[in-house]
Design an enzyme around this catalytic site. Sequence first.
Site, PDB file in Angstrom:
ATOM      1  N   SER A   1       0.831  -1.195   0.000  1.00 19.22           N
ATOM      2  CA  SER A   1       0.000   0.000   0.000  1.00 19.22           C
ATOM      3  C   SER A   1       0.866   1.247   0.000  1.00 19.22           C
ATOM      4  O   SER A   1       2.008   1.219   0.453  1.00 19.22           O
ATOM      5  CB  SER A   1      -0.891   0.000   1.253  1.00 19.22           C
ATOM      6  OG  SER A   1      -1.553   1.229   1.412  1.00 19.22           O
TER       7      SER A   1
ATOM      8  N   TYR B   1      -3.005  -0.661  10.529  1.00 23.47           N
ATOM      9  CA  TYR B   1      -2.907  -0.989   9.103  1.00 23.47           C
ATOM     10  C   TYR B   1      -1.589  -0.483   8.520  1.00 23.47           C
ATOM     11  O   TYR B   1      -0.878  -1.212   7.819  1.00 23.47           O
ATOM     12  CB  TYR B   1      -4.085  -0.374   8.363  1.00 23.47           C
ATOM     13  CG  TYR B   1      -4.121  -0.672   6.892  1.00 23.47           C
ATOM     14  CD1 TYR B   1      -4.645  -1.864   6.416  1.00 23.47           C
ATOM     15  CD2 TYR B   1      -3.630   0.242   5.969  1.00 23.47           C
ATOM     16  CE1 TYR B   1      -4.678  -2.141   5.056  1.00 23.47           C
ATOM     17  CE2 TYR B   1      -3.660  -0.024   4.616  1.00 23.47           C
ATOM     18  CZ  TYR B   1      -4.182  -1.210   4.169  1.00 23.47           C
ATOM     19  OH  TYR B   1      -4.196  -1.484   2.825  1.00 23.47           O
TER      20      TYR B   1
END
Length: 320
Positions: free
Chosen positions: A180, A193
């Site tokens: 990501s 996250y």
Amino acid sequence: MENVRNGFFAAVGLLGLIVKVTFLTVKSIVLYPIYRENKDIKDDILLITGGGRGIGKALALEFAKHKPKHIVLWGRTEGSLQKTAEEVREAGVKCSYMLCDVSQSKEIYKHYADVKKTIGPVTLLVNNAGIVHGGQIMDIPDEDIIKTLSVNAMAHFWTIKAVLPDMIESNRGHLVSISSVLGLLGMRGVSDYCSSKFAISGLMEALQWELQEYSNIHITAVHPYLVDNQMFAGLKLRFPWLVPPLNESYVAKQTVSAVLTNRQSVVMPRIMHIVLWARSLFPVDAMLPILRFTGVDRAMMDFPNAPRNVDFMKNTTAVQ
């Protein structure tokens, strides 16, 4: 005299390094977009975690266009896995699926042994499965933090440890991580996250060094921006028109393209390189006003209450 000789060789080595780095940089920036030769994956056995839906499904269908030998899908929801497997078979590619909780190392090792015995050793691993909970660090339950790190980060260690011995033995393979932009840039409201994705970034970079002696084992780390799907439903951007969310098909196509050309890293969209460059260049005090202006510091404020799929083995990571 010895010091002079050592200094001379050090200067020559430094000059050679500058020339080499300059050449490789120009080659990457200028020549790569002009000339790219795709490798053949018709003899590859692919394993895609979280392969039943979302980006995982899009990846399976995109890889199927290049006719690999077999695609194996792992996930937690049999219905979606079965449907994706059927669509891959309709594309003329053999496809199998297994229910597997990738947060559990024992399950990974057991299922990989089954794959190796019935289909063959995996030569192309795509770690895609991921989850997100959201919230300030003090508000995230301990068990949610553990789940996030287990699925998003630790699973990559277990799957890589499972397949890598066979790749090393044959000096052939490809390890792909769907990470990501938040594995390169932190954001308020998703500390667990971000931590899991930063861990993946470190792992993949370290593997570049550990596996450099194996010329035919390749590493690709994929860092997408916000993806338009259910995983980050509720995330609000102040200027969505400036950098609109990516769709799953685009992420899959760019990922497969990077794999076929053995690119080590891909960030999408390209404009995110400017953000990452600014983060590296400017001090934290200077970056904070920029992030506040773009609304990044408030993007996750309504996220925990937004409708979304909170299945433990979500099959894609939206802000990858």
